[in-house]
Every structure is written in C-alpha cells, then in structure tokens.
Scaffold this active site. Sequence first.
Site, mmCIF file in Angstrom:
data_model
loop_
_atom_site.group_PDB
_atom_site.id
_atom_site.type_symbol
_atom_site.label_atom_id
_atom_site.label_comp_id
_atom_site.label_asym_id
_atom_site.label_seq_id
_atom_site.Cartn_x
_atom_site.Cartn_y
_atom_site.Cartn_z
ATOM 1 N N CYS A 1 0.813 -1.220 0.000
ATOM 2 C CA CYS A 1 0.000 0.000 0.000
ATOM 3 C C CYS A 1 0.845 1.268 0.000
ATOM 4 C CB CYS A 1 -0.909 0.038 1.230
ATOM 5 S SG CYS A 1 -1.941 -1.404 1.439
ATOM 6 N N ARG B 1 -5.390 6.739 -3.691
ATOM 7 C CA ARG B 1 -5.877 5.358 -3.728
ATOM 8 C C ARG B 1 -6.169 4.842 -2.324
ATOM 9 N NH1 ARG B 1 -3.182 1.041 -2.130
ATOM 10 N NH2 ARG B 1 -3.567 -1.012 -3.021
#
Length: 365
Positions: A196, A237
């Site tokens: 991530c 995101r």
Amino acid sequence: MSALPAAPVVASAAVEFVTTGPATLAAVSVGSIPLSDSLAWIAIGAFVAAMLLEWRGAVDPARYLAAGAWVVFGLFWVTMIPHYYLEVKSPIQTLLTLAALPLCAYTGYLLVQGRESLLLLSKAIAFMGLIYLPVETIPFVRTWLIETTATQTHFGMELLGHSPGIEEGANGYQSRFAFDPNETVTGRTTYIITSCTGIGSMAIFGGLIAAVKAPLKRKATAFALAIGVIWFLNLVRNVFIGLASPWGWFQQDVLVYVVTEFMGAPADRTSYIVAHNFIAQSLSIVALLGITSLVVRILPEILEPLEDVLYILTGDEYDLTDALGRDVQANGGRTAATESAGSNTNADDGPIDNSGPASAPETES
C-alpha cells in the site's frame, strides 16, 4: 514482488510447510526464510552479478547468468499465485503472476540465444530489487514506511471529514484505521501493508531510470517526477479504499452477488474488493502508462528496455521513438522537425485478508 511475512517454523527440517490459514507455496520456508523471499534474493543477486560481469566486459557469462536469474525470478512469482488467488482474491494480480513464469523463461531463452539488449532490462530488474527488497525484508525500514503511509492516509481522510484515528493492525504496525464498527455501514476497516506504500511502482521506475545511460541531471529529474506522482496517486488510492470499505460505497446487490457467488468472499467485503481489486488496480495500470509517458519526455532512454518488454510480449520489434512521433531524442529535447513545426504555432499553445481484531473486521489497504 511482495512476499508473505515469515510465519514461525515449528520443526527443524530444512524445507517445510508453515500454515497460516490456507497452505500456500508462499508459506514454504527454507530454514527461517520464506521460500518466496529466498527466491527473490537469489534472483536479484544473480541479476546484480550479471550486471557486474557485463560491466567488466564478460558479456557472454553475463547473458547466461542473467538467463538463470530470469528463470528463478519466474519461480518466485509462481510461489505468489496462491496468495493472490486465495487470499488477496485479485483477478488482475493472479493473471499477471500466472503469466510471469513463461514470460521470464522466454526472456532467459532469448538471452541464451544471444539477445544482448536484454541485459539492460536485466540490469533494470536488478536495481528494482535493490530498491524494493530492503523495504520488504528490513523491519525498521518497513515499519517506518508503512506507518508513515498510514499517517498520511489518515490526514487525507481528515481532509474529507473523517477522523477515525490509527491503531495497531493485524500486521503489528500502527496502520489500522480505527473506525467504529457500530457506526459504519459494513463494520469493516482497513490497514496499511507494504504494497500500500507505492514502493513497488517506485521501484519499477527507479530501476528503469537507474539502468539507462543518461546525464545525472535528467535522471534525477525523471526520478523526482515519477516518485512524486506515484506518491500522490497512491495516497488518493489509499484514502479511496480506506473510506469505501467501511462506508459500503459499493454494496449494491449485483456487486454483492458477484463477490459472494464467484469469489467466495463475505458480502460485507464487497465494497473493499470492488474498490481495491477492480477499480484501484485497473486505474493503477492506466496511471503507470501515464507516468511512463511523462518520464519518457525527460528520459527517452528508458524506451530501449521497454522495447524489449514489447518484444518479449509480442515477438515483434518496435521503435517506440518512431511510434511517439519522433518528437523525443536522447538529450531529452525535441527533434529539429518538431521544433520547426512548433515555431509555427500560437505561443498560447497514483493482500489482503479479513483477519481483524475483535473490535472490527479489517482488510489490508
């Protein structure tokens, strides 16, 4: 190239299966090191050695060593297939990992057959690994990157009016967004892991930029541009997924049906899977293409290894400079023809499993 965290080894055998949920190839360990990590380090080490051999003028040995490195690299991706299919439930990542071994093996074959240009692509992979693997395998580096990304993502959520706070996630880092399960739509939340942080995409561009020959100033400019854009898009995101999951942005009946019937996931994971596995990952491909286009304008030298990538995928030779309209040249400027045409114009012309603590289910973001 993310690998599953090492699980405790309970026997003294040199190679054994370590189960953390579904048994997967990624859970096999060599000693105390996961097989996937071992293969990754072996591959990158071989790529680096091949790079050094080429630098010393031993091109043929470099080709053969790089060929072997590509095969090991392909085997590494094979160990990740069960992880992406069974745990992450990502169709895109599963398909890419399925394709990795034959493509890597074919690349090795081309090197053995004498395609020396692939040594540049091999050098790029070496630099990518040198950027990524320390983050994946050195604890304090990984901790800093994950927790910093979590803090920045939380700040992005606050800008949109959400302030859940951060607490320890299932991965042991201060990376879990502490939404109250009684106040959200799905009762779920997310936490940040290595993938991530955007380090994978950063490593790709860092490797390509480091591998090509060009003036340091242009390479530094291209690197700063790529890293900056990746960081920003990755932050967007993470915020998107981190809010879509608890607040159920995609809990529509048709999507719930697809996720439960065809992917075997719980209904309350629907928003997360749609946001992460379908929307974000698809847009990531578009973003990578866009960033590549920007970087090429500054550092067109990276077109050379990209042409080899296209050759591996299609079997055809490509001249990307010609395909882009011959408007870039090796010094980062534009061709004389483009400049001439421009003078006649008007001057105005950025794995995932639900194993959350008792307070609320959670998912890696």
